[in-house]
Scaffold this active site. Structure first.
Site, short mmCIF file in Angstrom:
data_model
loop_
_atom_site.label_atom_id
_atom_site.label_comp_id
_atom_site.label_asym_id
_atom_site.label_seq_id
_atom_site.Cartn_x
_atom_site.Cartn_y
_atom_site.Cartn_z
N ARG A 100 0.96 8.17 -4.98
CA ARG A 100 -0.04 8.77 -4.09
C ARG A 100 0.66 9.06 -2.78
O ARG A 100 0.88 8.16 -1.97
CB ARG A 100 -1.19 7.79 -3.90
N HIS A 135 -5.02 6.77 1.02
CA HIS A 135 -6.02 6.46 0.00
C HIS A 135 -7.22 7.41 0.13
O HIS A 135 -7.75 7.90 -0.85
CB HIS A 135 -6.48 5.01 0.13
N TYR A 171 0.61 -0.31 5.84
CA TYR A 171 1.05 -1.10 4.69
C TYR A 171 2.27 -0.54 3.95
O TYR A 171 2.74 -1.14 3.01
CB TYR A 171 -0.10 -1.32 3.69
#
Ligand SMILES: Cc1ncc(C[n+]2csc(CCOP(=O)(O)OP(=O)(O)O)c2C)c(N)n1
Ligand SMILES: [Mg+2]
Lengths: 335, 341
Positions: free
Chosen positions: B231, B235, B244
């Site tokens: 990805r 998100h 992160y």
């Protein structure tokens, strides 16, 4: 001449006829095939209709409900069983976030004609998680309907109505009443008659009376009739209303009964707090405020986990507790 | 490549359209046209390769909330698809039965069991259709996925469990999510066939999906496909991946971009500038159509708040609807809807 039949046999007969009449109907769950169900409700159905129509699933409740949704999307009419009330909890996500909402989410394109048969309620000295009353949880969920029979004829005709309905229905079978026999007409005729008289969402006055209405469902109906008989000895004329449907609730039926008796006691096995007694009591207040002679009383299970062994006799509303509540409504005087 | 040139070109066009639409969706979110979106950039090959392999006459796909590329590949009404991100209707406004594409499902792993149940129905009907369940690496931790795989294994059901392992479940990396080495490794425990594939190679995805479809159609049961991908974006439009993961990690995946890779292969096989230009033009046209559709999209009529709860509604729900719609404090428009609708 009407024969007598148990509720277990009446449900079995209904399932048999449903499977015969509709080849999209499927019966499945844990041990419902070869064994015929732990309560033998599906006894003989796999042998008669074949293992494509009546089948055992692996032991996973979420999958039983999730599978029902996929089958319904495919065009089937699933009639799953979850073996005991307390084991509906592992399926709650699929029941609430998926089954109950699929019609809404798909804007009606994917109707969910799923009838979940759920042996329910207490009174049989069962192990933990085998005596739960989940009706308020289900009735609270938009998209679910809830039906509860109290006798063999109703079990037969209600189940047929549930299966014919295009929406998901939780059919809660009072397991303490499985083996009580009652008069049962010719099955198909009985269903036609009951359905004509009592469409979906309609309750039934099972004992007419003038002084106070007992509102009940499932196994509590028989107990309330007992109460009525005892009260009659003291000249108190008790009406017993068997709700049959907890969603939709028969607001008109409840209002009509309480409107003329002017007193009401709601009786259920589920814990008191936030139980359906609260909902029904509120409805009575909204609709019958001017006729009420006393505040609506509730007799329910206590706010405890369903107890073991003989303690369940104290937990489940007893004849004495219900009689005491009846008395409170009769003795009430405005302050 | 085994996949013929025409098919590869078709897959390429679909990926380019998906990429353009995906980028536009984020733009539309920034412009306030849609309130939120879950970008799929980087996963085009996994989605197009699998979705384009399905036979719309007999198969059925069960998406999550990130399968816009599958919707493109399957020819789903895209304005209806984006209606869900537009906030018009949870699940979208397309027809799921006609599209063979279930409503968008926001519950992680929520629809995997439905695909299994649909496959059970297909088997009972003696059909040759196959259902395809989309789910992520994060979803693979859900019990429903395991229950679905086990049921499918016991009954040899025609279902494909298609995991897009995109490296992350919001902020949790795959190594903190998946024990036992891979999602595909779990298939062995359920007696299912399994393949771990390069999810950024659209031809490999297309061929693996076709193999799994063939296996299912011929009674060989379910397959777990784990498409390894990434990805590239956040998100969702409200996520901040900087909290992160590193820019370096994100950049290393840029080298594996599925669209660039196929473009090189197609050029080598003789595709000319005109082909690539027409793919871009088509994509722009689709983007324009969808954008216009969303800009013009009006709110759903208020009656729909109540309309689809049941097929056969309860009297109390109808009462609530009628009482609310005839309220004096609603605009006249709704009051008149109550009397007419
Ligand atoms: C049952 C459930 N739990 C939590 C969430 C919140 N949530 C949405 S997406 C997501 C991560 C899912 O990761 P993955 O399955 O890998 O799919 P991806 O987002 O990477 O496509 C989470 C935690 C949810 N939607 N459903
Ligand atoms: Mg992921």
């Amino acid at each position: 001449m009407a024969e007598t039949l148990s509720m277990q046999a009446a449900i079995n007969t209904a399932l048999d006829e449903i499977l015969t009449a509709d080849d999209r109907a499927l019966v499945f769950g844990e041990d419902v095939g070869t064994l015929g169900g732990v309560f033998r409700v599906t006894d003989g159905l796999a042998a008669k209709h074949g293992s494509d129509r009546v089948f055992d699933t692996p032991l996973a409740e979420s999958a039983i409900i999730g599978m029902s949704i996929g089958l319904a999307i495919h065009g089937f009419r699933p009639i799953p069983e979850i073996q005991f009330d307390g084991f509906a909890y592992p399926a709650m996500n699929q029941l609430i976030t998926q089954l109950a909402r699929m019609t809404y989410r798909s804007r009606g394109a994917l109707p969910m004609p799923v009838t979940l048969r759920l042996p329910s309620f207490g009174g049989i000295r069962a192990p933990e998680h085998h005596g739960e009353s989940l009706e308020a949880i289900f009735a609270h969920v938009p998209g679910l309907k809830v039906a509860v029979p109290s006798n063999p004829s109703d079990a037969y005709s209600l189940l047929k109505q549930c299966v014919a309905d295009p929406d998901p229905v939780i059919f809660m079978e009072p397991k303490s009443r499985y083996w009580h026999k009652a008069e049962f007409g010719q099955p198909a005729e009985a269903a036609a008659r009951i359905e004509a008289e009592l469409p979906i969402g309609v309750s039934r006055v099972v004992r007419p009376g003038r002084h106070v209405t007992l509102v009940a469902w499932g196994a509590m109906v028989a107990r309330c009739i007992q109460v009525a008989e005892l009260a009659a000895e003291d000249g108190v004329d008790v009406e017993v209303l068997d709700l049959r449907w907890l969603k939709p609730l028969d607001v008109a039926g409840i209002s009509a009964s309480v409107g003329h008796t002017r007193r009401a006691v709601v009786v259920h096995e589920a814990p008191l707090s936030a139980g359906l007694g609260a909902e029904i009591s509120a409805l009575i207040t909204e609709n019958c405020f001017d006729s009420l002679r006393a505040p609506v009383q509730r007799v329910a299970g206590f706010d405890v986990a369903y107890p073991a062994g003989p303690l369940e006799d104290h937990y489940i509303p007893s004849v004495d507790r219900i009689l005491a509540a009846v008395q409170r409504t009769l003795e009430y005087r405005r302050g | 490549m085994k996949t013929d040139d025409d098919t590869a070109r078709r897959l390429y066009r679909l990926m380019v359209t998906t990429r353009a639409l995906d980028a536009e969706a984020t733009v539309m979110q920034r412009q306030g046209i849609i309130p939120g979106y879950a970008p799929l950039k980087g996963q085009e090959a996994a989605q197009i390769g699998s979705g384009a392999a399905l036979d719309l006459a007999r198969d059925f796909a069960f998406p999550t909330y990130r399968e816009m590329g599958v919707a493109v590949a399957m020819g789903v009404d895209l304005i209806g698809y984006f209606a869900s991100h537009h906030g018009s209707w949870h699940g979208g406004l397309y027809d799921p039965l006609a599209s063979r594409f279930a409503p968008i499902n926001a519950v992680v792993a929520g629809s995997v069991l439905h695909a299994m149940g649909w496959a059970k129905g297909e088997k009972l009907s003696h059909g040759t259709g196959v259902s395809l369940a989309y789910f992520g690496d994060g979803a693979s931790s859900q019990g429903d996925v395991h229950e679905a795989m086990n049921f499918a294994g016991v009954d040899d059901l025609p279902v494909i469990f298609f995991c897009q392992n995109n490296g992350w479940a919001i902020s949790l990396p795959t190594e903190r999510q998946v024990a036992g080495g891979s999602v595909a490794a779990r298939a062995a425990g359920y007696g299912l066939a399994a393949e771990v594939i390069d999810g950024n190679d659209v031809v490999e995805v297309f061929e693996a999906t076709n193999r799994a479809l063939q296996r299912a159609r011929s009674g060989g049961g379910a397959t777990v496909i784990e498409a390894m991908t990434y990805r590239v974006g956040p998100h969702s439009t409200s996520d901040d991946p900087g909290r992160y993961r590193s820019i370096g990690e994100e950049q290393s995946w840029a080298l594996l971009d599925p669209i660039d890779r196929l473009a090189q292969q197609l050029r080598a096989a003789g595709a000319d500038d005109a082909f690539f230009e027409s793919a871009r033009t088509d994509a722009r046209e689709t983007v324009e159509t969808v954008r216009t559709g969303l800009v013009d999209m009006t709110d759903r009529p208020l009656t729909e708040l109540f309309d689809f709860v049941f097929t056969n509604p309860t009297p109390r729900l109808l009462e609530q609807r009628d009482a609310y719609l005839s309220n004096a404090y609603l605009s006249n428009e709704y009051a008149s809807e109550a009397t007419h609708g």
